[in-house]
Design an enzyme around this catalytic site. Structure first.
Site, PDB file in Angstrom:
ATOM      1  N   CYS A  76     -35.026   9.781 -10.198  1.00 43.38           N
ATOM      2  CA  CYS A  76     -35.736   8.526 -10.496  1.00 43.38           C
ATOM      3  C   CYS A  76     -36.958   8.718 -11.386  1.00 43.38           C
ATOM      4  CB  CYS A  76     -36.134   7.823  -9.210  1.00 43.38           C
ATOM      5  SG  CYS A  76     -37.443   8.651  -8.277  1.00 43.38           S
TER       6      CYS A  76
ATOM      7  N   CYS B  78     -36.230   7.150  -4.390  1.00 44.19           N
ATOM      8  CA  CYS B  78     -34.756   7.180  -4.429  1.00 44.19           C
ATOM      9  C   CYS B  78     -34.119   7.988  -3.298  1.00 44.19           C
ATOM     10  CB  CYS B  78     -34.275   7.699  -5.774  1.00 44.19           C
ATOM     11  SG  CYS B  78     -34.479   9.479  -6.003  1.00 44.19           S
TER      12      CYS B  78
ATOM     13  N   CYS C 200     -47.567  21.219  -4.823  1.00 45.88           N
ATOM     14  CA  CYS C 200     -48.628  20.417  -4.233  1.00 45.88           C
ATOM     15  C   CYS C 200     -48.231  18.941  -4.393  1.00 45.88           C
ATOM     16  CB  CYS C 200     -49.916  20.740  -4.989  1.00 45.88           C
ATOM     17  SG  CYS C 200     -51.402  20.218  -4.194  1.00 45.88           S
TER      18      CYS C 200
END
Length: 138
Positions: free
Chosen positions: A106, A57, A126
């Site tokens: 999203c 997105c 990470c």
């Protein structure tokens, strides 16, 4: 925490339309909580200045100024652009309890955050490279 970006959750239809532009690997990771193998992501060794956005997105997630070498095999950051841009979920899928991070808009899976990062936050976000797109500074 507020944001200057629209964080209204996307509908399932909107997510599927956006996912059409992604590679099968990016869809697997973002939509199905996958993980790319370590030391193979295209953004791992990126040293350019700029911002890392959600590949689905395009919400801004992490700045290059907060990226560091964690030797984990995945791009790592010690803080996001804005914590409101992330969702934090408990994840026990790998036989351990971790904190999964997803895009707040999203719900795309990005990676995990751990408490073994550098100062000033002590956090290590990470990330999967294919879950992000990089936009270099002008």
């Amino acid at each position: 925490m507020s944001s200057e970006h629209d964080l209204t959750p996307l509908t399932e239809t909107q997510k599927q339309q956006l996912a059409e532009k992604l590679s099968p690997e990016a869809r697997r990771i973002l939509l199905n909580q996958g993980t790319e193998p370590p030391f193979c992501g295209g953004l791992l060794d990126n040293k350019q200045e700029g911002v890392y956005h959600c590949a689905l997105c395009e919400l801004p997630l992490f700045s290059s100024e907060h990226k560091f070498e964690s030797h984990s095999g995945w791009p790592s950051f010690y803080q996001p652009v804005n914590k409101a841009h992330l969702r934090y979920l408990s994840d026990s899928s790998a036989g351990m309890i971790r904190t999964e991070i997803r895009c707040a808009r999203c719900d795309g899976h990005l990676g995990h955050v751990f408490d073994d990062g550098p100062e000033p936050t002590g956090e290590r976000y990470c990330l999967n490279s294919v879950a992000m797109q990089f936009q270099a500074s002008e």
